[in-house]
Design an enzyme around this catalytic site. Structure first.
Site, PDB file in Angstrom:
ATOM      1  N   LYS A   1       0.845  -1.207   0.000  1.00 57.90           N
ATOM      2  CA  LYS A   1       0.000   0.000   0.000  1.00 57.90           C
ATOM      3  C   LYS A   1       0.878   1.255   0.000  1.00 57.90           C
ATOM      4  CE  LYS A   1      -0.286  -0.486   5.011  1.00 57.90           C
ATOM      5  NZ  LYS A   1      -1.081  -1.061   6.110  1.00 57.90           N
TER       6      LYS A   1
ATOM      7  N   ARG B   1     -10.780  -0.221  13.867  1.00 55.25           N
ATOM      8  CA  ARG B   1     -10.720   0.601  12.653  1.00 55.25           C
ATOM      9  C   ARG B   1     -11.576  -0.072  11.582  1.00 55.25           C
ATOM     10  NH1 ARG B   1      -4.528   1.562  11.138  1.00 55.25           N
ATOM     11  NH2 ARG B   1      -4.949  -0.576  10.501  1.00 55.25           N
TER      12      ARG B   1
ATOM     13  N   TYR C   1      14.978  30.115   8.462  1.00 55.92           N
ATOM     14  CA  TYR C   1      13.720  30.768   8.853  1.00 55.92           C
ATOM     15  C   TYR C   1      13.636  30.921  10.358  1.00 55.92           C
ATOM     16  CZ  TYR C   1      11.771  30.220   4.154  1.00 55.92           C
ATOM     17  OH  TYR C   1      11.536  30.302   2.818  1.00 55.92           O
TER      18      TYR C   1
ATOM     19  N   MET D   1      11.662  23.840   3.092  1.00 52.96           N
ATOM     20  CA  MET D   1      11.054  22.929   2.119  1.00 52.96           C
ATOM     21  C   MET D   1      12.099  22.168   1.298  1.00 52.96           C
ATOM     22  SD  MET D   1       8.330  23.775  -0.912  1.00 52.96           S
ATOM     23  CE  MET D   1       7.163  24.564   0.189  1.00 52.96           C
TER      24      MET D   1
HETATM   25  C1  LIG Z   1      -0.317  -2.051   6.730  1.00 57.10           C
HETATM   26  C2  LIG Z   1      -0.873  -3.359   7.123  1.00 57.10           C
HETATM   27  C3  LIG Z   1      -0.035  -4.477   7.264  1.00 57.10           C
HETATM   28  C4  LIG Z   1       1.464  -4.393   7.206  1.00 57.10           C
HETATM   29  O1  LIG Z   1       1.929  -3.908   8.440  1.00 57.10           O
HETATM   30  P1  LIG Z   1       3.497  -3.726   8.728  1.00 57.10           P
HETATM   31  O2  LIG Z   1       3.551  -3.299  10.150  1.00 57.10           O
HETATM   32  O3  LIG Z   1       3.991  -2.680   7.790  1.00 57.10           O
HETATM   33  O4  LIG Z   1       4.140  -5.034   8.484  1.00 57.10           O
HETATM   34  C5  LIG Z   1      -0.639  -5.707   7.499  1.00 57.10           C
HETATM   35  N1  LIG Z   1      -1.978  -5.815   7.625  1.00 57.10           N
HETATM   36  C6  LIG Z   1      -2.809  -4.754   7.539  1.00 57.10           C
HETATM   37  C7  LIG Z   1      -4.268  -4.937   7.697  1.00 57.10           C
HETATM   38  C8  LIG Z   1      -2.288  -3.489   7.287  1.00 57.10           C
HETATM   39  O5  LIG Z   1      -3.094  -2.432   7.216  1.00 57.10           O
END
Ligand SMILES: *Cc1c(COP(=O)(O)O)cnc(C)c1O
Length: 373
Positions: free
Chosen positions: A43, A141, A263, A315
């Protein structure tokens, strides 16, 4: 590593070592039983490292399952590959149900409503659709609540028109090895699992894989550790580093005692000091919380010598103290991530986690892939 690669135009070299990623993948295979398969969680553009390149590498390793967060992420991978199983953790997006079907993408069903919609589509299409269901065991969640899980367990008729292949849950605290919540979640998942004997089970993210072999089940879901992050924060990192980042020195200055830098003029020099301005800023994932005025903790490295960050991170630029490095000159390369500074170490000094560092890396680095397929 990346400094060996000549490029006159780039202000920064981000090297992504897919061979190290492959070694990390094989390490998961080696530490699990043969009955446990290893998926890849890619992802958010493979945690910022390039979903397409990581996808192709994982495919070459025989990875049986890819997980992404959103339907669009899945669709952009389908352009390259029609067959590899891809599942969407975000679930079945209302109004886009047909897209999953026509593109051979599996939603991880998170609600009774999604299960119903998937089942209705299966009936209409007169086919058994591959079905993955997420049961919430405490994260609150995504996934079926305890009540919803009970209802499904008691009346599984909605699954008759579906081909239930996988049930999963997700840990909230597996990166904290002493947290009792992890075992509580594992117990809840085990209780649910007994009611779905024919489905594969999936529970472990990266830290979960390293916590207890009983969490491995049939399919592990590592993300962060695949990319070289430490899944065992209390121990030495067992993974190979995947990400190396070097940035260019744009200017060297001699600043006078009493003057300031950056800055808000937040850093005042206590003595005459040699400084370097380097091509790195918060737009590149070098977070503003690394500003020297706040913590003074963040470091960059010239060869193997540490340099303190001075004043605010802006930046595109950050200033560093090079008073102890008389030979450093404009055009030289400074290590941000590499053998002197891991992703986890940089995250620590920025007050965050390595996941955020990786996914913040930004788009303007010159990227080099080692071991690309
Ligand atoms: C992101 C995610 C993972 C991977 O988690 P890591 O800690 O990066 O290994 C696995 N399962 C679900 C549902 C996730 O959202």
């Amino acid at each position: 590593m990346s400094s060996n690669i000549a490029s006159n135009t780039a202000s920064a070299h981000l090297t992504i070592d897919l061979n190290a990623l492959a070694d990390n993948y094989r390490q998961f295979q080696a530490m699990t039983d043969d009955t446990c398969e290893i998926s890849g969680v890619i992802k958010a553009n493979a945690y910022g490292l390039g979903a397409k390149q990581v996808f192709n590498k994982l495919k070459s390793l025989g990875c049986p399952q890819i997980f992404v967060a959103t339907l669009d992420e899945a669709l952009s991978l389908r352009v390259h590959d029609k067959k590899t199983p891809i599942a969407v953790l975000g679930g079945l997006f209302t109004g886009a149900e047909k897209e999953y079907l026509t593109n051979n993408i599996t939603p991880v069903l998170n609600t009774p409503h999604e299960i119903k919609a998937w089942s209705t589509m299966a009936k209409n299409e007169n086919t058994k659709l591959p079905t993955y269901i997420h049961f919430d065991t405490g994260m609150n969640r995504l996934g079926l609540s305890a009540d919803e899980a009970r209802a499904l367990i008691n009346d599984q008729s909605v699954l008759n028109s579906l081909g239930l292949q996988l049930i999963m849950s997700h840990f909230a605290c597996a990166d904290d090895k002493d947290h009792p919540f992890t075992q509580e979640q594992a117990d809840k998942f085990a209780a649910i699992a007994t009611h779905f004997p024919n489905a594969k089970k999936s529970l472990s993210n990266s830290p979960g894989l390293f916590t207890d072999p009983s969490y491995h089940y049939d399919l592990a879901r590592p993300g962060y550790a695949l990319y070289g992050g430490n899944p065992t924060p209390h121990l030495k990192n067992p993974m190979k580093p995947v990400v190396h980042l070097k940035v260019r020195v744009l200017q060297v200055r001699n600043v006078k005692k009493g003057e300031t830098v950056g800055y808000a003029a937040s850093h005042t020099f206590k003595k005459d000091t040699r400084t370097a301005t380097v091509a790195l800023g918060y737009a590149d994932g070098f977070l503003r919380s690394n500003s020297g005025s706040k913590s003074g903790e963040a470091k960059l490295y010239y060869n193997d010598t540490a340099c303190n960050v001075l004043g605010r991170v802006s930046m595109d630029l950050v200033s560093i103290d090079i008073d102890h490095l008389p030979n450093l000159k404009q055009g030289d390369w400074i290590e941000v991530l590499g053998h002197n500074q891991s992703v986890d170490a940089l995250a620590h000094s920025a007050g965050t986690i390595g996941y955020e560092i990786l996914t913040s890396l930004g788009n303007r680095y010159k990227r080099y892939y080692i071991g690309a397929e």
